[in-house]
Scaffold this active site. Sequence first.
Site, short mmCIF file in Angstrom:
data_model
loop_
_atom_site.label_atom_id
_atom_site.label_comp_id
_atom_site.label_asym_id
_atom_site.label_seq_id
_atom_site.Cartn_x
_atom_site.Cartn_y
_atom_site.Cartn_z
CG HIS A 163 -1.93 -1.12 1.18
ND1 HIS A 163 -2.74 -1.45 0.12
CD2 HIS A 163 -2.18 -2.06 2.15
CE1 HIS A 163 -3.44 -2.53 0.41
NE2 HIS A 163 -3.13 -2.92 1.63
CG ASP A 207 -5.46 -6.07 -0.15
OD1 ASP A 207 -5.52 -7.03 0.65
OD2 ASP A 207 -5.40 -4.90 0.23
#
Length: 436
Positions: A266, A317
């Site tokens: 991220h 993810d």
Amino acid sequence: MGIVTFHAQSAWLDGAAVRDVRIEVAAGRITAVTPGAAAAPGDEVLTGLVLPGFANAHSHAFHRALRGRTHGDGGTFWTWRTAMYALAGRLDPDSYRELATAAFTEMVLAGWTAVGEFHYLHHRPDGTPYEDPNAMALALRDAARTAGIRLVLLDALYLTSAPGQPVLPEQRRFSDGDARAWARRVREIPADESFRVGVAAHSVRAVGPADLAVVAETAWDLGAAVHVHLSEQPAENEACRRAYGCTPTELLDRAGALSPALTVVHANHVTDADVALLGARRASVAACPTTEADLGDGVGRTRALHDAGAVLALGTDQHAVVDPFLEARGLEGAARLRSLRRGVFTPAELVAALTTGGHRSLGLEGGTIAVGQPADLVAVRTGSARTAGSDPAQVVLTATAQDVTDVVVAGEPTVRGGVHRTVPEERLVEILRSRS
């Protein structure tokens, strides 16, 4: 096994689309690449544009069961997390194996040939180990073998709910109690050519400085990739500053964890100093654009990180979408929104994030169509309603997973004509309906 030859109508070589390429394969590896060659009798013909297999740098397979079930009440990342914990509490090795089989099969159908599974569902819901302490990890291994995808299990250390705070009841199954116990368990996971073992620290919320050093040490001993969630939410940065007087990136650096072997996931809320540190250490950054948009995580500084020296990779993810092309476009789209200009990343840079960047992040060979490389190939239609008329060099910006027709893993056709060789679509749908 003898030599198998694939003929690509067009193939991605050295960052460009090249017409009429013969690719010879033996024992799962590419032994010859011949551009400008006509198809010969016996060649396996791959139409459209053939790209190197994509590497999914960040996955939580069990999150797939939440798709389309968490949007009704809005909320934030933190309210979504409550639903995720409830799902995690219902899984056992058998149900986990089924759900992961569906998630991994969907990835292969979309063109992902390798995946890094960020794994923290280690024990029973009350925290006690299964008879085999790695039963949940082995369920993932079995699922990957059924789906035909290369798996790097990123076994995650998870010890606290916040700096200095014990795990919450719903987090007990994530924890081994202490870092050394975690490291001993990880060393017992049996790896092989298609099932590699890496390590992870869940986040600086879940792993303190001394234990971050244990993660780095374990990765070094195993010669393994190491991953960590980093600065996904502003609240994580604020908690880290209160506890340690620095940003999460600076904490990793103090612990000796920043290196080319590290992937930070991220990195949406990093400072200028963080960007410089990550770049100087040549760390990888796994961006997950569709998840970051779905969870309202914010827009990352991916171009600045790339320019500083970090290597970009892409992941799905929580699998709000399983589509490598949408992840690539999400990376570029977010960068455009941040910079107010187009073409922040070239198409070749986007392909690199899906291929060479993803493989580097996972500590794997691959990501190029070249002699000596694993024979992982993805054929993409260039004449569909989405791609017709596109410059082949820009197909990454027009195709979707629906355009993937054929997927080859280690020289073996795993998807032909959009059909998976071992998991029929009706079985995939049945699993996902039963696990939602």
